[in-house]
Write an enzyme that holds these catalytic residues in place. Structure first.
Site, PDB file in Angstrom:
ATOM      1  N   TYR A 147      -0.898   4.592  -7.365  1.00 26.84           N
ATOM      2  CA  TYR A 147      -2.263   4.967  -6.987  1.00 26.84           C
ATOM      3  C   TYR A 147      -2.204   6.016  -5.892  1.00 26.84           C
ATOM      4  O   TYR A 147      -1.600   5.794  -4.844  1.00 26.84           O
ATOM      5  CB  TYR A 147      -3.041   3.735  -6.496  1.00 26.84           C
ATOM      6  CG  TYR A 147      -4.486   4.050  -6.163  1.00 26.84           C
ATOM      7  CD1 TYR A 147      -5.432   4.190  -7.177  1.00 26.84           C
ATOM      8  CD2 TYR A 147      -4.906   4.236  -4.846  1.00 26.84           C
ATOM      9  CE1 TYR A 147      -6.758   4.500  -6.895  1.00 26.84           C
ATOM     10  CE2 TYR A 147      -6.233   4.535  -4.551  1.00 26.84           C
ATOM     11  CZ  TYR A 147      -7.156   4.668  -5.579  1.00 26.84           C
ATOM     12  OH  TYR A 147      -8.467   4.979  -5.293  1.00 26.84           O
ATOM     13  N   ASP A 242       3.844   9.608  -1.077  1.00 32.42           N
ATOM     14  CA  ASP A 242       2.502   9.181  -0.687  1.00 32.42           C
ATOM     15  C   ASP A 242       2.664   8.068   0.344  1.00 32.42           C
ATOM     16  O   ASP A 242       2.900   6.907   0.003  1.00 32.42           O
ATOM     17  CB  ASP A 242       1.746   8.689  -1.931  1.00 32.42           C
ATOM     18  CG  ASP A 242       0.322   8.271  -1.594  1.00 32.42           C
ATOM     19  OD1 ASP A 242       0.023   8.069  -0.403  1.00 32.42           O
ATOM     20  OD2 ASP A 242      -0.480   8.129  -2.533  1.00 32.42           O
ATOM     21  N   LYS A 270      -5.012   6.198   6.302  1.00 27.56           N
ATOM     22  CA  LYS A 270      -5.091   4.806   6.784  1.00 27.56           C
ATOM     23  C   LYS A 270      -4.651   4.636   8.239  1.00 27.56           C
ATOM     24  O   LYS A 270      -5.371   5.044   9.141  1.00 27.56           O
ATOM     25  CB  LYS A 270      -4.331   3.901   5.825  1.00 27.56           C
ATOM     26  CG  LYS A 270      -4.913   4.031   4.370  1.00 27.56           C
ATOM     27  CD  LYS A 270      -4.787   2.800   3.555  1.00 27.56           C
ATOM     28  CE  LYS A 270      -5.119   3.031   2.097  1.00 27.56           C
ATOM     29  NZ  LYS A 270      -6.317   2.386   1.612  1.00 27.56           N
TER      30      LYS A 270
HETATM   31  C1  LIG Z   1      -1.087   4.958  -1.757  1.00 33.81           C
HETATM   32  C2  LIG Z   1      -2.471   5.532  -1.622  1.00 33.81           C
HETATM   33  N1  LIG Z   1      -2.646   6.857  -1.727  1.00 33.81           N
HETATM   34  C3  LIG Z   1      -3.849   7.419  -1.597  1.00 33.81           C
HETATM   35  C4  LIG Z   1      -4.980   6.661  -1.370  1.00 33.81           C
HETATM   36  C5  LIG Z   1      -6.319   7.303  -1.253  1.00 33.81           C
HETATM   37  O1  LIG Z   1      -6.777   7.254   0.058  1.00 33.81           O
HETATM   38  P1  LIG Z   1      -8.340   7.314   0.363  1.00 33.81           P
HETATM   39  O2  LIG Z   1      -8.946   6.055  -0.161  1.00 33.81           O
HETATM   40  O3  LIG Z   1      -8.406   7.464   1.847  1.00 33.81           O
HETATM   41  O4  LIG Z   1      -8.883   8.526  -0.354  1.00 33.81           O
HETATM   42  C6  LIG Z   1      -4.856   5.277  -1.257  1.00 33.81           C
HETATM   43  C7  LIG Z   1      -6.040   4.432  -1.021  1.00 33.81           C
HETATM   44  O5  LIG Z   1      -6.002   3.227  -1.069  1.00 33.81           O
HETATM   45  C8  LIG Z   1      -3.569   4.690  -1.391  1.00 33.81           C
HETATM   46  O6  LIG Z   1      -3.400   3.356  -1.347  1.00 33.81           O
END
Ligand SMILES: Cc1ncc(COP(=O)(O)O)c(C=O)c1O
Length: 438
Positions: A147, A242, A270
């Site tokens: 994700y 990521d 986060k």
């Molecule tokens: C691993 C990862 N990448 C990207 C994102 C996307 O971040 P955002 O919700 O701040 O757009 C998330 C969100 O949960 C995530 O868990």
């Protein structure tokens, strides 16, 4: 005592009805608590959240992860208040934003330069744009079950679809241009052989491999991340980590430190800004140079911008958060508290007679009911999703908040007493799943 939702105040019920009236699905995004345990939060303090009727929850949702110090940490509140009195936004690099970039650069080996953005989704989206601009290639490879937010490229194969058909990508959202189906390749997480083969076969068109180093709650197999590093380097493909979840959560230096892996570009969000809206793309200087605004007009200029990017309130919150996280023993404690909860959940499962376990790492993991090792998204899909979700809902009913069926995040505010209380609640919740599996 389990929460009795029929005892919601009229005011609380009316607020929930208004949420449904004015917000699609009464929600902000993917996540809506099931009706039987839905509530409107009034305030958060430390590891606890209180709803508008004053009910207390031990909070492992933590705003979907950012609140690594818990709610309303005094140092964060003070830093944000002081910055608010000086101005909330400038659209110029402010001192807190410059210092936060410096901290990130010092913490993460790949982060020679940093571009702040608004969300994790933007961070991964722009990391991929940078990779395409840098390599002059268009395709990206991501992992099944990974994700990376809600961007068009990210919303492919976030879960398995039918029989194995790598590298075919399955769109998860309506509204994604079908031409992108050809631009995304899917590989199985933790399967280095298949992934290396796909990278080699598609190298001429492949700009980046993007990976969640801890994919959802699935840790990387030994050698998997270094293997990706080696294969991507060999073919001139950028490796994008990521670190939106793992950055400043698994260790001060995120997954790069915790798993000992290098990358070219990383996405952060986060924990980086402790619950205020800010995220970042960070990477090698020669890659990040492509978004230097002085390049505007040249064919290799990669546009990355946003009105509120690098917002000083969020940057001040981030700096205050990192100052706390830098204290000795913080990460040992995050891991220890999380691991005692993970072990305790497995023990509760044994007691009640269900195969409950909690794959992940101490600071972030997901309770799962199911037999066998979980190495990739297909293993995860074989678990008992219904019972796992039901257990989550029953836990929320017990006043233990997280996303049912998904992750639990640990904060520095969680105490041993919180863990004990959670385990007592987990035993009651699991017993109800056993008694009535429907
Ligand atoms: C691993 C990862 N990448 C990207 C994102 C996307 O971040 P955002 O919700 O701040 O757009 C998330 C969100 O949960 C995530 O868990």
């Amino acid at each position: 005592m389990a929460i009795d939702v029929t005892a919601r105040s009229a005011r609380h019920t009316a607020l929930l009805e208004d949420a449904d009236r004015y917000l699609p699905g009464g929600a902000f995004g993917l996540f809506r608590l099931p009706d039987e345990v839905r509530f409107v939060p009034r305030e958060g303090r430390g590891s606890k959240l209180y709803d508008v009727d004053g009910r207390e929850y031990v909070d492992y949702l933590l705003g979907s992860g950012p609140l690594i110090l818990g709610h309303a940490h005094p140092a964060v509140v003070q830093a944000v208040s002081e910055q608010a009195a000086r101005g909330s936004h400038f659209y110029l690099p402010s001192k807190p934003a410059i210092r936060l970039a410096e901290e990130l650069s010092r913490a993460a080996p790949c982060a020679e330069q940093v571009r702040f953005v608004g969300s994790g989704s933007e961070a991964t989206f722009f990391a991929l744009r940078l990779a395409r601009a840098f390599t002059g290639r268009d395709k990206i490879l991501k992992f099944e079950g990974g994700y990376h937010g809600v961007g068009d490229y990210a919303q492919y194969s976030t879960a398995p679809h039918g029989p194995v058909d790598y590298p075919l990508a399955h769109p998860e959202s309506a509204g994604i241009p079908r031409v992108l189906d050809e631009q995304v390749l899917i590989a199985p997480f933790n399967d280095l052989e298949t992934t290396t083969r796909l990278i080699a076969e598609h190298a001429a068109e492949l700009a980046a491999v993007i990976v969640e180093p801890l994919q959802r709650s699935i840790p990387p197999a030994p050698g998997f991340l270094p293997g990706l590093r080696a294969a991507s380097r060999e073919h001139g493909v950028l490796l994008v980590l990521d670190e939106v979840v793992t950055g400043f959560r698994l260790a001060w230096g995120g997954a790069q430190e915790h798993y000992g892996v290098e990358c070219d570009v990383a996405a952060y969000g986060k924990a980086l800004s402790g619950g205020y809206p800010l995220a970042a793309v960070a990477g090698r200087r020669d890659v990040m140079a492509l978004c230097d605004p002085r390049r505007s007009g040249s064919t290799d200029y990669a546009v990355i911008s946003g009105t509120l990017s690098g917002n000083p309130l969020a940057a001040a919150a981030g700096l205050a958060t990192l100052a706390e996280l830098r204290q000795p023993g913080v990460y040992e404690r995050l891991h220890a508290v999380g691991n005692s909860l993970r072990d305790g959940l497995a023990e509760v499962g044994r007691k009640v007679g269900l195969p409950l376990h909690a794959p992940g790492e101490g600071p972030v993991f997901a309770p799962v009911i199911g037999e066998g090792e979980i190495a990739d998204a297909r293993d995860l899909a074989r678990a008992d999703a219904r019972a796992t979700y039901r257990f989550g809902v029953e836990l929320v009913r017990e006043g233990i908040l997280f996303t049912p069926g998904s992750k639990m995040y640990i904060s520095t505010a969680h105490t041993d007493a919180d863990v004990d209380r959670t385990l007592v609640a987990a035993e009651r919740a699991l017993a109800r799943v056993v008694a009535d599996p429907s």
